[in-house]
Scaffold this active site. Structure first.
Site, PDB file in Angstrom:
ATOM      1  N   GLY A  11       0.826  -1.212   0.000  1.00 53.14           N
ATOM      2  CA  GLY A  11       0.000   0.000   0.000  1.00 53.14           C
ATOM      3  C   GLY A  11       0.854   1.253   0.000  1.00 53.14           C
ATOM      4  N   GLY A  37      -3.637  -1.904  -2.413  1.00 54.42           N
ATOM      5  CA  GLY A  37      -2.218  -1.782  -2.747  1.00 54.42           C
ATOM      6  C   GLY A  37      -1.975  -2.313  -4.147  1.00 54.42           C
ATOM      7  N   ASP A  57      -4.245 -12.885   2.567  1.00 52.87           N
ATOM      8  CA  ASP A  57      -5.237 -12.051   3.239  1.00 52.87           C
ATOM      9  C   ASP A  57      -5.078 -12.235   4.748  1.00 52.87           C
ATOM     10  OD1 ASP A  57      -7.753 -11.056   4.312  1.00 52.87           O
ATOM     11  OD2 ASP A  57      -8.389 -10.997   2.211  1.00 52.87           O
ATOM     12  N   LYS A  90     -13.484  -7.294   9.570  1.00 51.18           N
ATOM     13  CA  LYS A  90     -12.757  -8.580   9.640  1.00 51.18           C
ATOM     14  C   LYS A  90     -11.256  -8.353   9.493  1.00 51.18           C
ATOM     15  CE  LYS A  90     -16.143 -11.834   7.763  1.00 51.18           C
ATOM     16  NZ  LYS A  90     -16.482 -12.630   6.571  1.00 51.18           N
ATOM     17  N   ASN A  98      -4.729 -12.719  14.169  1.00 47.61           N
ATOM     18  CA  ASN A  98      -3.766 -13.599  13.492  1.00 47.61           C
ATOM     19  C   ASN A  98      -2.328 -13.127  13.670  1.00 47.61           C
ATOM     20  OD1 ASN A  98      -5.593 -15.506  12.532  1.00 47.61           O
ATOM     21  ND2 ASN A  98      -6.131 -14.232  10.760  1.00 47.61           N
ATOM     22  N   TYR A 144     -14.378   1.144  10.204  1.00 50.24           N
ATOM     23  CA  TYR A 144     -12.945   1.464  10.286  1.00 50.24           C
ATOM     24  C   TYR A 144     -12.584   1.877  11.710  1.00 50.24           C
ATOM     25  CZ  TYR A 144      -8.500   3.777   9.024  1.00 50.24           C
ATOM     26  OH  TYR A 144      -7.183   4.168   8.933  1.00 50.24           O
ATOM     27  N   TYR A 158      -3.325  -8.878  24.512  1.00 55.20           N
ATOM     28  CA  TYR A 158      -2.230  -9.831  24.291  1.00 55.20           C
ATOM     29  C   TYR A 158      -0.990  -9.424  25.086  1.00 55.20           C
ATOM     30  CZ  TYR A 158      -4.132 -12.961  20.730  1.00 55.20           C
ATOM     31  OH  TYR A 158      -4.848 -13.928  20.073  1.00 55.20           O
ATOM     32  N   THR A 174      -1.910  11.244   6.601  1.00 56.80           N
ATOM     33  CA  THR A 174      -0.588  11.170   5.984  1.00 56.80           C
ATOM     34  C   THR A 174      -0.731  11.195   4.465  1.00 56.80           C
ATOM     35  OG1 THR A 174       0.176   9.897   7.876  1.00 56.80           O
ATOM     36  CG2 THR A 174       1.529   9.786   5.904  1.00 56.80           C
TER      37      THR A 174
HETATM   38  P1  NAD Z   1      -3.525   1.726   1.680  1.00 54.93           P
HETATM   39  O1  NAD Z   1      -4.934   1.418   1.375  1.00 54.93           O
HETATM   40  O2  NAD Z   1      -2.677   2.320   0.609  1.00 54.93           O
HETATM   41  O3  NAD Z   1      -2.755   0.456   2.240  1.00 54.93           O
HETATM   42  C1  NAD Z   1      -3.393  -0.625   2.894  1.00 54.93           C
HETATM   43  C2  NAD Z   1      -2.768  -1.911   2.355  1.00 54.93           C
HETATM   44  O4  NAD Z   1      -3.353  -3.024   3.039  1.00 54.93           O
HETATM   45  C3  NAD Z   1      -3.041  -2.114   0.866  1.00 54.93           C
HETATM   46  O5  NAD Z   1      -1.861  -2.535   0.220  1.00 54.93           O
HETATM   47  C4  NAD Z   1      -4.105  -3.205   0.841  1.00 54.93           C
HETATM   48  O6  NAD Z   1      -4.103  -3.958  -0.342  1.00 54.93           O
HETATM   49  C5  NAD Z   1      -3.727  -4.006   2.084  1.00 54.93           C
HETATM   50  N1  NAD Z   1      -4.845  -4.777   2.634  1.00 54.93           N
HETATM   51  C6  NAD Z   1      -6.112  -4.354   2.871  1.00 54.93           C
HETATM   52  N2  NAD Z   1      -6.854  -5.361   3.390  1.00 54.93           N
HETATM   53  C7  NAD Z   1      -6.019  -6.434   3.484  1.00 54.93           C
HETATM   54  C8  NAD Z   1      -6.194  -7.770   3.922  1.00 54.93           C
HETATM   55  N3  NAD Z   1      -7.396  -8.196   4.379  1.00 54.93           N
HETATM   56  N4  NAD Z   1      -5.144  -8.625   3.865  1.00 54.93           N
HETATM   57  C9  NAD Z   1      -3.946  -8.207   3.382  1.00 54.93           C
HETATM   58  N5  NAD Z   1      -3.719  -6.942   2.948  1.00 54.93           N
HETATM   59  C10 NAD Z   1      -4.749  -6.077   2.996  1.00 54.93           C
HETATM   60  O7  NAD Z   1      -3.548   2.704   2.958  1.00 54.93           O
HETATM   61  P2  NAD Z   1      -2.365   3.431   3.721  1.00 54.93           P
HETATM   62  O8  NAD Z   1      -2.679   4.867   3.734  1.00 54.93           O
HETATM   63  O9  NAD Z   1      -1.055   2.970   3.235  1.00 54.93           O
HETATM   64  O10 NAD Z   1      -2.597   2.888   5.199  1.00 54.93           O
HETATM   65  C11 NAD Z   1      -1.796   1.867   5.782  1.00 54.93           C
HETATM   66  C12 NAD Z   1      -2.197   1.667   7.234  1.00 54.93           C
HETATM   67  O11 NAD Z   1      -2.032   2.882   7.963  1.00 54.93           O
HETATM   68  C13 NAD Z   1      -3.658   1.257   7.413  1.00 54.93           C
HETATM   69  O12 NAD Z   1      -3.745   0.303   8.449  1.00 54.93           O
HETATM   70  C14 NAD Z   1      -4.330   2.545   7.826  1.00 54.93           C
HETATM   71  O13 NAD Z   1      -5.465   2.298   8.615  1.00 54.93           O
HETATM   72  C15 NAD Z   1      -3.235   3.221   8.624  1.00 54.93           C
HETATM   73  N6  NAD Z   1      -3.443   4.692   8.647  1.00 54.93           N
HETATM   74  C16 NAD Z   1      -3.231   5.449   7.531  1.00 54.93           C
HETATM   75  C17 NAD Z   1      -3.461   6.820   7.572  1.00 54.93           C
HETATM   76  C18 NAD Z   1      -3.215   7.710   6.381  1.00 54.93           C
HETATM   77  O14 NAD Z   1      -3.450   8.914   6.476  1.00 54.93           O
HETATM   78  N7  NAD Z   1      -2.735   7.235   5.274  1.00 54.93           N
HETATM   79  C19 NAD Z   1      -3.920   7.412   8.758  1.00 54.93           C
HETATM   80  C20 NAD Z   1      -4.150   6.600   9.859  1.00 54.93           C
HETATM   81  C21 NAD Z   1      -3.888   5.242   9.802  1.00 54.93           C
END
Ligand code: NAD
Ligand code: UDP
Length: 314
Positions: A11, A37, A57, A90, A98, A144, A158, A174
């Site tokens: 991602g 991603g 996943d 989920k 996990n 979310y 945990y 971000t």
């Molecule tokens: P993004 O959507 O670009 O990245 C999320 C990644 O997780 C993707 O590559 C997606 O394919 C993968 N993914 C989703 N569900 C999945 C699953 N069930 N199994 C395996 N892979 C899975 O978003 P991001 O901005 O890079 O965010 C990354 C993390 O940071 C997330 O957990 C998000 O909640 C957290 N976050 C991001 C921000 C932001 O501003 N970007 C703010 C707060 C928290």
């Protein structure tokens, strides 16, 4: 050499993290189901023999021998996480179970990418970690917000029950290169609209605020958090305290791109938080960290990225 697992590694944030961890001399497993991603994000890392890509996943158990786990798997943009709300819950909950189970078995350190969304529409400003938040549990953002809240609960449980070495960071908005141009988040939306001279879509009257952090600052904060002593679990806010209204952001991006775009106003999505700004005292004290990139510098790099992206993806 440490072996490190990054879930959600393909991602936006995950790809920057994988790159940093590889550059620091680690062996990295990038796990992703490619929902939001893409292989494109990590294409430049595939040549390294210390980089491994796994399509998986997180709602299903996964086994590998690693020293550290960064758990990022979860769609982050409102349009993506609301697309299949049940799957989002989920991913957060079963993904956390996990990965915590794996960390427990391996005695590995595990970091959870939590979010400022755990504060909901905050009644305390700026938000410090001791604030419990104001989240609507049945609203459209709940899949979310509540998913991330229960993930924090699981991490703490945990840790208390099984002595798993955990870290929780609460990430504030971000932005940066490799955001998807159509993922609906405000910075990418406005930049793409401005560069194409299309109307800039402000939701509501644009008086709501956000604090925008450049991705490099976040990655530094993540790595520093992982390196803290075992008795430091967080949660710790990682964000840039510079606070801007969405209207100010639109005007800044129009100015920096020299765009002819007009601003148009669309309805505000439900439960859209009114204000958001991190109190970063804890990160300053425990991580000796603070953001180094201001909004203009970060936007300049992000605009350059999207200019190039749009040139090659017409
Ligand atoms: P993004 O959507 O670009 O990245 C999320 C990644 O997780 C993707 O590559 C997606 O394919 C993968 N993914 C989703 N569900 C999945 C699953 N069930 N199994 C395996 N892979 C899975 O978003 P991001 O901005 O890079 O965010 C990354 C993390 O940071 C997330 O957990 C998000 O909640 C957290 N976050 C991001 C921000 C932001 O501003 N970007 C703010 C707060 C928290
Ligand atoms: N927003 C907007 N126009 C857009 C996209 C978002 O005005 O094209 C607003 C949105 O309503 C919110 C803010 O910008 O108030 C940040 O939205 P984003 O989805 O980036 O992040 P989040 O709401 O999760 O903080």
């Amino acid at each position: 050499m440490k072996k490190i697992l990054v879930t959600g590694g393909a991602g936006f944030i995950g790809s920057h993290l994988c790159e940093r961890l590889l550059n620091d001399g680690n062996d990295v497993i990038c796990l992703d189901n490619f929902f939001t991603g893409s292989k494109q994000n990590i294409l430049h890392l595939l040549d390294s023999r210390y980089f491994e890509l796994v399509r998986h996943d997180v709602i299903d158990p996964y086994k590998a021998e690693v020293d550290e786990i960064y758990n990022l798997a979860c769609p982050a943009s409102p349009i993506h996480y609301q697309y299949n709300a049940i799957k989002t819950v989920k991913t957060s909950v079963m993904g956390a179970i996990n990965m915590l189970g794996l960390a427990k078995r391996l005695n590995a350190k595990i970091l959870q990418a939590s979010t400022s969304e755990v504060y909901g529409d905050p009644s305390v400003h700026p938000q410090e970690e001791s604030y419990w938040g104001n989240v609507n549990p049945i609203g459209e953002r709940a899949c979310y917000d509540e998913g991330k809240r229960i993930a924090e609960t699981l991490f703490m449980s945990y840790h208390r029950q099984n002595h798993v070495k955990i870290k929780i960071i609460r990430i504030f908005n971000t932005y940066g290169p490799r955001m998807q141009p159509d993922d609906g988040r405000v910075v990418s939306n406005f930049i793409v609209q401005a560069l194409s001279n299309k109307p800039i879509t402000i939701y509501g009257d644009g008086s709501q605020t956000r604090s925008f952090q450049y991705v490099d600052d976040l990655i530094e904060g993540m790595v520093r958090t992982m390196a803290t002593p075992d008795d430091f679990t967080g949660p710790v806010n990682i964000g840039n305290p510079g606070e801007f209204t969405i209207k100010q952001l639109a005007e800044k991006i129009i100015g920096m791109t020299g765009s002819r775009s007009e601003i148009i106003y669309k309805p505000l999505p439900s439960d859209d938080p009114v204000r958001r700004r991190p109190d970063i005292s804890l990160a300053q004290k425990n991580l000796d960290w603070q953001p180094m990139v201001n909004l203009e510098q970060g936007l300049a790099k992000t605009i350059a990225y999207f200019e190039d992206y749009l040139k090659h993806n017409k």
